[in-house]
Design an enzyme around this catalytic site. Structure first.
Site, PDB file in Angstrom:
ATOM      1  N   GLU A  28       0.871  -1.160   0.000  1.00  0.00           N
ATOM      2  CA  GLU A  28       0.000   0.000   0.000  1.00  0.00           C
ATOM      3  C   GLU A  28       0.918   1.223   0.000  1.00  0.00           C
ATOM      4  OE1 GLU A  28      -2.718   0.408   3.323  1.00  0.00           O
ATOM      5  OE2 GLU A  28      -3.460   2.313   2.513  1.00  0.00           O
ATOM      6  N   ARG A  73       5.222 -12.328  10.086  1.00  0.00           N
ATOM      7  CA  ARG A  73       5.958 -11.159   9.634  1.00  0.00           C
ATOM      8  C   ARG A  73       7.312 -11.066  10.335  1.00  0.00           C
ATOM      9  NH1 ARG A  73       2.432  -6.942   9.368  1.00  0.00           N
ATOM     10  NH2 ARG A  73       3.933  -5.302   9.663  1.00  0.00           N
ATOM     11  N   LYS A 130       4.513   0.994   9.638  1.00  0.00           N
ATOM     12  CA  LYS A 130       4.582   2.232   8.866  1.00  0.00           C
ATOM     13  C   LYS A 130       4.066   3.412   9.675  1.00  0.00           C
ATOM     14  CE  LYS A 130       3.119   0.210   4.925  1.00  0.00           C
ATOM     15  NZ  LYS A 130       2.493   0.130   3.598  1.00  0.00           N
TER      16      LYS A 130
HETATM   17  P1  ATP Z   1       2.800  -2.041   8.154  1.00  0.00           P
HETATM   18  O1  ATP Z   1       2.121  -2.913   9.155  1.00  0.00           O
HETATM   19  O2  ATP Z   1       4.245  -1.811   8.419  1.00  0.00           O
HETATM   20  O3  ATP Z   1       2.071  -0.777   7.878  1.00  0.00           O
HETATM   21  P2  ATP Z   1       1.599  -3.298   5.954  1.00  0.00           P
HETATM   22  O4  ATP Z   1       1.355  -4.746   6.014  1.00  0.00           O
HETATM   23  O5  ATP Z   1       0.425  -2.464   6.201  1.00  0.00           O
HETATM   24  O6  ATP Z   1       2.814  -2.903   6.833  1.00  0.00           O
HETATM   25  P3  ATP Z   1       1.706  -3.246   3.126  1.00  0.00           P
HETATM   26  O7  ATP Z   1       2.157  -2.154   2.228  1.00  0.00           O
HETATM   27  O8  ATP Z   1       0.282  -3.609   3.142  1.00  0.00           O
HETATM   28  O9  ATP Z   1       2.191  -2.851   4.568  1.00  0.00           O
HETATM   29  O10 ATP Z   1       2.592  -4.531   2.907  1.00  0.00           O
HETATM   30  C1  ATP Z   1       2.874  -5.078   1.650  1.00  0.00           C
HETATM   31  C2  ATP Z   1       3.211  -6.517   1.835  1.00  0.00           C
HETATM   32  O11 ATP Z   1       4.329  -6.658   2.695  1.00  0.00           O
HETATM   33  C3  ATP Z   1       2.067  -7.283   2.456  1.00  0.00           C
HETATM   34  O12 ATP Z   1       1.918  -8.502   1.782  1.00  0.00           O
HETATM   35  C4  ATP Z   1       2.511  -7.485   3.870  1.00  0.00           C
HETATM   36  O13 ATP Z   1       1.959  -8.652   4.389  1.00  0.00           O
HETATM   37  C5  ATP Z   1       4.032  -7.551   3.732  1.00  0.00           C
HETATM   38  N1  ATP Z   1       4.679  -7.135   4.954  1.00  0.00           N
HETATM   39  C6  ATP Z   1       4.487  -5.987   5.636  1.00  0.00           C
HETATM   40  N2  ATP Z   1       5.229  -5.951   6.756  1.00  0.00           N
HETATM   41  C7  ATP Z   1       5.920  -7.117   6.794  1.00  0.00           C
HETATM   42  C8  ATP Z   1       6.859  -7.694   7.713  1.00  0.00           C
HETATM   43  N3  ATP Z   1       7.232  -7.049   8.815  1.00  0.00           N
HETATM   44  N4  ATP Z   1       7.351  -8.915   7.419  1.00  0.00           N
HETATM   45  C9  ATP Z   1       6.983  -9.563   6.305  1.00  0.00           C
HETATM   46  N5  ATP Z   1       6.112  -9.080   5.412  1.00  0.00           N
HETATM   47  C10 ATP Z   1       5.572  -7.872   5.646  1.00  0.00           C
HETATM   48 MG    MG Z   2      -1.167  -3.689   4.910  1.00  0.00          MG
END
Ligand code: ATP
Ligand code: MG
Length: 573
Positions: free
Chosen positions: A35, A260, A270
């Site tokens: 995102e 994760r 984020k």
């Molecule tokens: P955050 O929780 O940091 O805001 P998010 O999951 O909302 O992260 P996205 O942009 O939706 O951020 O993530 C893109 C992809 O990266 C998704 O498939 C998510 O599951 C994966 N991802 C995000 N954070 C991690 C992590 N710490 N370890 C592994 N994969 C991750």
């Molecule tokens: Mg997300």
């Protein structure tokens, strides 16, 4: 293209099974779906390496798709940065760069379809009411009074939402599933809401935007994704994705959840990273202390080291925190092979070689990288006045200090043996200069009679050295898990000493032409990278990582006896 690591894990087992069963006709098609509401971090790198890595391993494809469904939080800057970061990590999505916003029209059609079959309705409860009606983990939700509107009315109201006939918060479209479901995600989740902020890609074409949950699974479906890999928090959302796909009756990818990545001494959400930037705890998303990909890049990390790290931590279902020194281990391994060695003095102490001719200087051969013969040699100038590291001299050395001391001989790297003859102090008694003599017969660092000093020091020539700035970075947080304490904001644990600037640091003249992004080992000190702030007048170096594992060193600093006791304890059955 990055090396293909034939890693086995629970995901490859699932994929192998699918291939055996001929599900998806043997295809493997993954995607990385960020995102664009912030910069990517090391956790995302794990997901990137996993998704692109699986595609490589199975001869399949991996898409880059932005889940850009919330214009209130998303920005063009983030889209550009994410594209740069994934490319820098070494991955290629070919012509498959997609955006959920590419599918807005199709998603809208799917929503209409759900309304037509009586499985979606326009709700005019306020956001607070919707929340209150949702119930809790122990109490079922309450149905909205608008839930049983006729299809025609819903179609008309949804059309009105799209046309701007409602203010934000006045109406939403909800799926009609089950307000008493044990899974809260299934209690009539919102599918569409009104947002008035222009979208980075679709401008103000739309006033209604699909929720992430309504867009994500269908976007995967539209792209023909086979294995839709995401993190464990989405396990509870899978029944909802399934419900949408089943009711809209479209192609169905397989979702697989993994744990994760969490890293010690930092935060990887984020929302928190945005706070660090906006509240000025760091200088930007690419601040070398940030766990973002752009921060790690500016810190001097290589894509190879990050990929190795991600491969080594592997994928599983168990949540945990990976120690930062594991990441540091991989950059050290990589740089040991590829970084040229140079000499730099961070805390200078002047040395005058009394028996060296006043106006003379000479060029000595120095090996660029003992691990890589092809890196060749360079010249370093030597002259009468030098600088050594202040810590390499002690006037009254303890038994185990083998470096320079009064009357003692040491080797200057690639140069000569020198012996300290006199210590000059200022009026406060602080040592300001050493008077030494050198042995001309030891040129290049070895003596004809075979004698060998116990220490070899790095040094620079006083007249030839360049003044530089060295930025010494430490962890951004003082504790392993800044998120752990629910009662205290994570910013409480910010490390006030996370950046120490050394200026001037004195570096050998070969670094005059060093370009941003070049990485060096400052002999006996640490690995450094030339920062983007660097100019030819004043080179700026970021410390990437120390030469040895500081955590290990801290353990070794404990008194011997205690260490022995501990070891004894550990080996007890
Ligand atoms: P955050 O929780 O940091 O805001 P998010 O999951 O909302 O992260 P996205 O942009 O939706 O951020 O993530 C893109 C992809 O990266 C998704 O498939 C998510 O599951 C994966 N991802 C995000 N954070 C991690 C992590 N710490 N370890 C592994 N994969 C991750
Ligand atoms: Mg997300």
């Amino acid at each position: 293209m990055p090396e293909v690591e034939a890693k086995r894990n629970f995901i490859t087992e699932i994929i192998d099974e699918h291939i055996d069963m001929d599900r998806f006709q043997g295809r493997v098609h993954t995607r990385f779906p960020p995102e664009p509401n912030g910069y990517l971090h090391i956790g995302h790198a794990k997901s990137i390496c996993l998704n692109f890595g699986l595609a490589q391993q199975y001869g399949g494809l991996c898409n880059l798709r932005f889940d850009d469904t919330n214009p209130a939080k998303e920005e063009r800057e983030y889209i550009d940065a994410i594209i740069d970061d994934v490319r820098w990590l070494g991955y290629d999505w070919g012509d498959r760069l997609f955006f959920a916003s590419d599918y807005f029209e199709q998603l809208y059609e799917m929503a209409l379809e759900l309304i037509r079959i009586g499985r979606a309705y326009v709700d005019e409860l306020s956001p607070d009411e919707i929340r209150a009606y949702r119930g809790t983990l122990t109490a079922p939700g309450i149905e909205s009074p608008y839930r049983n509107r006729p299809v025609e009315e819903n179609l008309a109201l949804f059309e009105k939402m799209r046309a701007g006939g409602f203010q934000a918060g006045e109406a939403v479209l909800r799926a009609k599933i089950d307000m008493s479901s044990g899974n809260i995600n299934l209690r009539d989740p919102v599918m569409y809401r009104i947002i008035n902020t222009p979208h980075p890609r679709t401008g103000d074409t739309w006033r209604i935007y699909p929720m992430y949950d309504f867009a994500h699974g269908q976007s995967d479906s539209l792209e023909g994704i086979t294995h839709s890999i995401c993190t464990l928090e989405y396990e509870d959302h899978r029944p909802l994705y399934d419900w949408y796909l089943d009711n809209i009756e479209i192609y169905h990818p397989q979702q697989i959840e993994f744990a994760r990545l969490n890293l010690s001494h930092t935060v990887l959400s984020k929302r928190k990273l945005i706070r660090l930037v906006q509240e000025g705890y760091v200088q930007g998303w690419d601040d070398p202390r940030m766990p973002t990909i752009s921060g790690l890049r500016r810190r001097g990390y290589t894509p190879e080291a990050i990929r190795q790290f991600c491969a080594e931590v592997g994928v599983g279902k168990v949540k945990g925190v990976v120690a930062l020194h594991k990441l540091e281990y991989h950059i050290r391994q990589d740089l040991n092979k590829r970084a040229n060695r140079v000499m730099a003095v961070l805390n200078p102490l002047r040395v005058v070689i009394e028996n060296y001719p006043q106006d003379q200087s000479e060029e000595l051969d120095a090996i660029n990288n003992p691990e890589d013969a092809s890196a060749g040699k360079r010249k370093v100038p030597f002259s009468k006045a030098l600088y050594i590291e202040r810590e390499d001299f002690m006037e009254d050395p303890p038994r185990k200090f083998f470096r320079l001391a009064p009357g003692r001989e040491v080797r200057l790297r690639y140069a000569y043996f020198i012996t300290c003859r006199e210590v000059i102090k200022d009026s406060n008694g602080e040592v300001i200069e050493l008077r030494c003599t050198y042995d001309p017969a030891t040129r290049g660092g070895s003596a004809p009679d075979g004698r060998r000093p116990k220490a070899t020091l790095h040094w620079v020539s006083a007249d030839h050295a360049i003044e530089a700035e060295a930025r010494l970075y430490d962890t951004l947080f003082t504790v392993e898990n800044p998120d752990a304490d629910r009662d205290q904001d994570f910013t409480v644990f910010i490390n006030p000493q996370s950046l120490q600037v050394v200026a001037p640091a004195l570096v050998e003249p070969s670094l005059a032409a060093a370009q941003p992004g070049e990485r060096y080992q400052f002999e006996r000190l640490a690995y450094f990278v030339v920062d983007a702030d660097s100019t030819s007048q004043r080179p700026v170096f970021n410390r990437i990582v120390t030469l040895r594992d500081q955590w290990k060193k801290q353990q070794q600093k404990q008194p011997r006896r205690r260490r022995k006791q501990r070891r004894a304890k550990q080996t007890q059955p």
